[in-house]
Design a protein around this motif. Sequence first.
Motif, PDB file in Angstrom:
ATOM      1  N   ARG A 168      86.360 -35.190 -21.553  1.00 15.21           N
ATOM      2  CA  ARG A 168      87.205 -34.385 -22.412  1.00 15.21           C
ATOM      3  C   ARG A 168      86.612 -34.326 -23.816  1.00 15.21           C
ATOM      4  O   ARG A 168      85.966 -35.285 -24.276  1.00 15.21           O
ATOM      5  CB  ARG A 168      88.628 -34.951 -22.444  1.00 15.21           C
ATOM      6  CG  ARG A 168      89.433 -34.566 -21.212  1.00 15.21           C
ATOM      7  CD  ARG A 168      90.851 -35.069 -21.288  1.00 15.21           C
ATOM      8  NE  ARG A 168      90.921 -36.507 -21.077  1.00 15.21           N
ATOM      9  CZ  ARG A 168      92.036 -37.231 -21.191  1.00 15.21           C
ATOM     10  NH1 ARG A 168      93.177 -36.626 -21.525  1.00 15.21           N
ATOM     11  NH2 ARG A 168      92.031 -38.520 -20.989  1.00 15.21           N
ATOM     12  N   GLU A 180      91.538 -31.734 -25.331  1.00 12.49           N
ATOM     13  CA  GLU A 180      91.877 -32.109 -23.959  1.00 12.49           C
ATOM     14  C   GLU A 180      91.021 -31.395 -22.911  1.00 12.49           C
ATOM     15  O   GLU A 180      91.158 -31.657 -21.712  1.00 12.49           O
ATOM     16  CB  GLU A 180      93.353 -31.802 -23.688  1.00 12.49           C
ATOM     17  CG  GLU A 180      94.328 -32.612 -24.538  1.00 12.49           C
ATOM     18  CD  GLU A 180      94.185 -34.123 -24.305  1.00 12.49           C
ATOM     19  OE1 GLU A 180      93.919 -34.522 -23.151  1.00 12.49           O
ATOM     20  OE2 GLU A 180      94.330 -34.886 -25.268  1.00 12.49           O
ATOM     21  N   PRO A 227      87.855 -30.498 -20.600  1.00 10.12           N
ATOM     22  CA  PRO A 227      86.650 -31.156 -20.087  1.00 10.12           C
ATOM     23  C   PRO A 227      85.405 -30.333 -20.404  1.00 10.12           C
ATOM     24  O   PRO A 227      85.392 -29.115 -20.228  1.00 10.12           O
ATOM     25  CB  PRO A 227      86.890 -31.225 -18.577  1.00 10.12           C
ATOM     26  CG  PRO A 227      87.868 -30.140 -18.289  1.00 10.12           C
ATOM     27  CD  PRO A 227      88.695 -29.948 -19.528  1.00 10.12           C
TER      28      PRO A 227
END
Length: 444
Positions: A236, A366, A368
């Motif tokens: 993340r 948040e 990835p």
Amino acid sequence: MEWLNSTPAHWSKAPIKYLALAASSVFLDGDWIESKDLSDDGVRYITTGNIGEGFYKEQSSGFITEKTFNKLDCTEILEGDILISRLNKPIGRACLVSELNFKTVTSVDNVIFRTDESYNKKYLVYLFSSNYYFQHTGNLARGTTMQRISRGLLGNIRIPVPLLSEQVIITAFLDHETTKIDNLMEKQQQLIELLKEKRQAVISHAVTKGLNPDAPMKDSGVDWLGNIPEHWMLKRAKFIFRKMQRPISKHAGIITAFRDGHVTLRQNKRTDGFTFAIKEIGYQGVLKGDLVIHAMDGFAGAIGVSDSNGKCSPVCSVCIPHKKTQVYTSYYGYLVRQLAVTNFIQSLSKGIRERSTEFRFNEFSELPLPIPNYEEQIFIFKYIKRQEEKIDVLLQKQLQQIDLLKERRTALIAAAVTGKIDLRDWTPPASSTEASLAAEEATA
């Protein structure tokens, strides 16, 4: 005026306003309509922004109610009217009003020119698109922040007026020749769009797939990424970057994240079109090499790596890697911008502005992101820069070709409307439609 001295001896000359002397003719300003007068529907309201150089520009416009139309005693625009813009360069540009699907009015900075029947309106629009004419209107314009020409000065400009039969021939000639030039420019523009698509495809593939076509791939589990090389990790964003809030130096210049992905001092690109804050509340320091994400314009591509030191508004997230020995920020500048290119940011659709999505660090953190090894990140970045340089050379050549065609078009119009080209014996090619149209207008 010099341009009148070189016109054919048998041509007459007249102030623009003298071409609208009949009872049904008009040479007057549009209506003074304020923002408080606007409505969601009703009578359409167009502005100077709708007036191009010889053509009408379809873009957003407002409306006023029928009640407001009557209250302000507005003048309705009719099909066949010429609209002349008194504001913004090139001052005096004009277009011919064609089909109107709404009852329409225009702003006070547009002149409504409804000529006498003895003049060819398309000839006049071509005349109002010539460089000689623009030089004259530019000299007469006044204003510090926004230059404009008064209707009085505009109406007093003397223009060349050939016989109506010659106006028709000149118009047919210019229609024929400018169409050929416009078609060539359109082809050049199509090539430009293809080159831009190629550049984006090169970037997208390199930052998400790597450069080894034989590398084993795996499903990233992330829609906008798709398959990635098997040896790449995913983390993340908050474990790769952290958000900074630096103090600003006294004389720091303003850094802007532009929608083309450039993050630079505002003065390096342009200063017009921006609103300057009286108090720079919440402004933060930016250093060269920082990843900058514009919260409101990130959806449109305003994401990149700053090439300068300076300061930016709090609407931007200024990010640096947790571990500079493992994260090459320039690679991630290209990668993170893919969130905009793939419309991922737009899909979040929580923005309060039309066609906008807020994309702040909380949302970014948040997500990835892939992590190639550090050397591979550098290698990918350098590969992209080389490919961009090659494509930019080709783009520049296409743009130069378009500029040359524009110059040729402008020179052709100027020569024709001032009689430097004797077109009295010109006839359109038999296969073209200009021949029949010219014949009809000449005998009308």
